[in-house]
Scaffold this active site. Structure first.
Site, short mmCIF file in Angstrom:
data_model
loop_
_atom_site.label_atom_id
_atom_site.label_comp_id
_atom_site.label_asym_id
_atom_site.label_seq_id
_atom_site.Cartn_x
_atom_site.Cartn_y
_atom_site.Cartn_z
N ASP A 67 -49.15 -112.78 -24.46
CA ASP A 67 -49.61 -113.97 -24.98
C ASP A 67 -50.52 -114.00 -26.14
OD1 ASP A 67 -48.57 -115.09 -22.63
OD2 ASP A 67 -50.53 -115.44 -21.54
N THR A 79 -58.06 -109.38 -16.52
CA THR A 79 -58.49 -107.78 -16.30
C THR A 79 -59.81 -107.56 -16.97
OG1 THR A 79 -56.22 -107.57 -16.32
CG2 THR A 79 -57.68 -105.62 -16.86
N GLN A 103 -39.11 -112.33 -21.35
CA GLN A 103 -40.07 -111.87 -22.37
C GLN A 103 -40.98 -110.89 -22.11
OE1 GLN A 103 -41.34 -116.17 -24.39
NE2 GLN A 103 -40.70 -116.15 -22.26
N ARG A 104 -41.22 -110.58 -20.78
CA ARG A 104 -42.20 -109.51 -20.43
C ARG A 104 -41.68 -108.02 -20.47
NH1 ARG A 104 -45.86 -112.28 -16.71
NH2 ARG A 104 -45.85 -110.71 -15.29
N ARG A 147 -49.95 -93.14 -22.17
CA ARG A 147 -49.76 -92.19 -22.99
C ARG A 147 -50.78 -91.68 -23.87
NH1 ARG A 147 -47.32 -90.92 -27.92
NH2 ARG A 147 -46.12 -88.89 -27.99
O1 F6P Z 1 -50.17 -113.87 -19.24
C1 F6P Z 1 -48.94 -113.39 -19.39
C2 F6P Z 1 -47.64 -114.40 -18.79
O2 F6P Z 1 -46.41 -113.85 -18.97
C3 F6P Z 1 -47.87 -115.82 -19.24
O3 F6P Z 1 -47.55 -115.79 -20.41
C4 F6P Z 1 -47.35 -116.43 -17.94
O4 F6P Z 1 -47.71 -117.58 -17.84
C5 F6P Z 1 -47.69 -115.59 -16.98
O5 F6P Z 1 -48.10 -114.60 -17.31
C6 F6P Z 1 -47.01 -115.53 -15.57
O6 F6P Z 1 -47.42 -114.80 -14.63
P1 F6P Z 1 -46.47 -114.18 -13.48
O7 F6P Z 1 -45.70 -113.15 -14.01
O8 F6P Z 1 -47.57 -113.65 -12.47
O9 F6P Z 1 -45.91 -115.39 -12.69
#
Ligand code: F6P
Length: 326
Positions: free
Chosen positions: A131, A108, A258-259, A24
């Site tokens: 991370d 990236t 966590q993502r 954004r």
């Molecule tokens: O780099 C971010 C991350 O969430 C790491 O902490 C983890 O090891 C990895 O990506 C997991 O990747 P993917 O979602 O491709 O399994």
């Protein structure tokens, strides 16, 4: 006067909460400066396949609070090949794109550096990864949200660990780095924290738990970074149980929770600052750098340093965690 007229933004690698706030900010700042702004879908894969379209300022409305990335993302194998990068360049040329904003982690930025060297296209990188493992920014976009998600989970694990007098090994993300584990371990009052940066022996855990027992603490929560020397929490728990059968041991892997999720305010503000600064940097003629925030100041770090220099977890924090867990 800036030569830049048409720029494109994309997200790549693992998604991180706050990426939408960064997109954004890029779109709104570019529009403010009368640049044409394009969005590339699915990172480098989308660049290769020509998934490129104009982004209007209205299209990035109502996304600042959303997790994930509206541009989607991918880990591209194709871009690792010369042929793939050439194809990507041809696609950008077809749209007369003369600058890029790349949002993602180590992979990236590595791709961006190579691409810029080969095709002489100015690129500004934004550190977008939960991370927090990029040199050149105190925090990366998504780190704060991931911490808050993880800590909420660990607090819940703690309740049940306490009720049952159990030892829980809780695994958090961080492929090669222990930032998430260290911070959530401190924030949740963990009995112990296992991270790649501190080569702690598994046998120390027994002593730590014994100390707890002395003050009548009958449960334990041990936070394990997925990249620690023994492997993930499953491996650590197995190894620990083999030698300490008196304890009832359980494992929780927080994983991709966590993502996702709505970014915290800190992540939204960081992403907005970085996205805004990236566009102004391209206009100013900067290139091949990652924009970050250090000591509350926006700064620029050459790709090679952002990728290769180690941002290590603070030894002070590691020591303090040990003391506070006594
Ligand atoms: O780099 C971010 C991350 O969430 C790491 O902490 C983890 O090891 C990895 O990506 C997991 O990747 P993917 O979602 O491709 O399994």
């Amino acid at each position: 006067m800036s030569k830049i007229k048409r720029i494109a933004v994309f997200t790549s690698g693992g998604d991180a909460p706050g990426m939408n706030a960064a997109i954004r900010a890029v779109v709104r700042t570019a529009t403010y400066h009368d640049l044409h702004i394009y969005g590339i879908k699915r990172g480098y894969d989308g660049m290769i396949n020509g998934q490129i379209s104009r982004l209007e300022t209205s299209e990035v409305g109502n996304i600042i609070h959303r997790g994930g990335t509206v541009l989607k993302t991918a880990r591209s194998m194709g871009f690792m090949t010369e042929e793939g990068r050439k194809q990507a360049y041809e696609q950008l040329k077809a749209y007369d794109i003369d600058g890029l904003v790349a949002i993602g982690g180590n992979g990236t930025l590595t791709g961006a550096m190579k691409f810029s060297e080969e095709f002489n296209i100015p690129i500004i990188g934004l550190p977008g990864t939960i991370d927090n493992d990029l040199y050149g920014s105190d925090h990366t976009i998504g780190f704060d949200t991931a911490l808050n998600t993880a800590i909420e989970a660990i607090d819940k694990v703690r309740d049940t660990a306490d009720s049952h007098n159990r030892i829980f090994f809780v695994e958090v993300m961080g492929r090669h780095s222990g930032f998430i584990a260290l911070h959530t371990g401190i924030g949740s009052g963990a009995s112990s924290i296992l991270i790649p940066e501190a080569d702690k022996d598994i046998n120390n855990l027994k002593d730590t738990l014994k100390k707890g027992l002395k003050r009548k603490k009958l449960f334990g929560v041990i936070v394990v970074a997925e990249g620690n020397k023994y492997g993930g929490a499953m491996e650590v728990a197995k190894k620990f149980s083999e030698e300490n059968s008196a304890y009832e041991v359980k494992v929780t892997v927080i994983g991709h929770l966590q993502r996702g999720g709505s970014p915290t305010c800190a992540d939204r503000v960081l992403a907005s600052r970085l996205g805004h600064s990236a566009v102004e940097a391209l206009i100013d003629g900067k290139r091949d750098v990652m924009v970050g925030v250090i000591n509350n100041k926006v700064c620029f770090t050459p790709f090679i340093d952002a990728i290769e220099k180690q941002k290590s977890a603070s030894q002070d924090l590691i020591n303090m965690a040990e003391i506070l867990a006594l």
